[in-house]
Design a protein around this motif. Structure first.
Motif: not given
Length: 375
Positions: A265, A268, A270, A280, A284, A288
């Protein structure tokens, strides 16, 4: 320029203090390279010798004169960025895309830098807490390796990219859990197996895809060291975990499961999209949905899963976690072959660089001789 002035976002307190627990252990059983000890530790002592032989200077081995374009430090293709193909991508100017590449490269190498500092601290904890002197000797060489890696990544970020990102929350969480545990084997498991394994896969993906010579040099030479570190962790833990009870093994498997989910996790980026004004939740979602990120995650576990299986942590719950992550089949990967390839890449790069330098020297000498003959 102070490091804090280069952070893309506020890193907060300049110091992170993790309360240390556990005993410092001394050993009066001295065994040395070349000594036939009959204890089955000869391979570890040989690894210690290799760790000494392979020390190098990051100031000299790496060609810091190579130029780096801050707007494209790694040769990042558009398709690999999470915003590609979204409504936001069409609004970006070429200047915006250059800034986005800079931020992604900064985020990646900043996590490498923070991870290497964590590895340095964990290796120092291993020196302190591991019971065997031969393991202390090797881990002492690793402390120097990790210091060199932190130095190199820090210099690349300062001088070539000009930007840093704070440590990712999930990486910080895993480092904290590793360091706060009083059991002497946990720095091995958290750092040598999980974080180093993940780092090797991330380093390797960039090393093998970038067309930029400076980051390729840095990653190839760092990976040559990391191959030894993972071998060290496997060797020590494989022997120790044979002695543990089922309950003790389950505790360590739970740590591995939690750590693997955290690392999956974490990767990523982000934070980068948030810096470009993307909310946010939306950032995300884009991450994904990224096909590139999905491939990246698969490769990230190519070093971890076979190592976990090799050291004897392969209970049903752990296997199911890897099935859920879609990486279970990687348990059959040939880790020794991957590590051998890491060393070969660095040696080949050295050979090519030194051959080119030798060719230039020969050409200069020949030119000097010809000039002298013509006078």
């Amino acid at each position: 320029m102070p490091t804090f002035d280069l952070y893309a976002t506020d890193p907060g307190d300049p110091h992170w203090q993790v309360p240390a627990t556990g005993a410092a252990r001394f050993s009066w059983e001295a065994m040395f390279v070349g000594q036939e000890n009959g204890s089955g530790r000869d391979r570890l002592l040989a690894l210690y010798q290799k760790g000494k032989d392979k020390q190098w200077d990051g100031q000299k081995r790496i060609d810091w004169e190579l130029e780096v374009d801050p707007d494209d430090p790694l040769g990042t293709p558009d398709e690999s960025m999470s915003l590609y193909g979204t409504k936001h991508w069409a609004k970006l100017t070429e200047k915006d895309k250059g800034e986005l590449r800079q931020h992604y490269a900064s985020w990646q190498f900043s996590q490498f830098l923070h991870g290497e500092q964590g590895a340095m601290v964990c290796a120092a904890r291993i020196v302190e807490s591991v019971p065997d002197l031969d393991a202390k000797l090797y881990s002492a060489t690793q402390v120097m390796d990790e210091a060199r890696h932190a130095e190199i990544y820090g210099r690349f970020l300062h001088e070539k990219i000009g930007m840093l990102y704070p440590i990712n929350d999930n990486l910080q969480s895993l480092l904290g859990d590793t360091l706060r545990d009083s059991r002497w084997d946990m720095p091995y498991l958290g750092m040598q197996v999980l974080i180093e394994g993940l780092a090797l896969a991330a380093f390797g993906m960039i090393r093998d895809t970038t067309d930029k010579p400076l980051p390729k040099q840095i990653l190839a030479y760092v990976m040559q060291d990391e191959a030894r570190h993972v071998a060290f962790g496997r060797m020590a833990l494989r022997d120790y975990y044979k002695q543990l009870s089922d309950a003790e093994l389950r505790e360590r498997e739970e740590f591995v499961i939690e750590g693997c989910y955290l690392m999956r996790d974490r990767l990523r980026g982000v934070e980068v999209l948030e810096n470009f004004g993307i909310p946010t939740a939306e950032a995300e979602e884009y991450s994904e949905q990224s096909e590139f990120l999905a491939l990246f995650r698969q490769l990230l576990f190519s070093r971890i899963v076979p190592c976990v299986k090799d050291i004897g942590l392969w209970g049903k719950r752990l296997q199911q976690a890897y099935v859920d992550m879609g990486v279970f089949e990687m348990g059959d990967s040939n880790l020794d072959l991957l590590m051998a390839q890491d060393e070969e890449v660095a040696e080949k790069l050295d050979a090519e660089r030194f051959a080119a330098e030798e060719h230039e020297r020969v050409a200069e000498v020949r030119q000097s001789i010809e000039l002298g003959a013509s006078e």
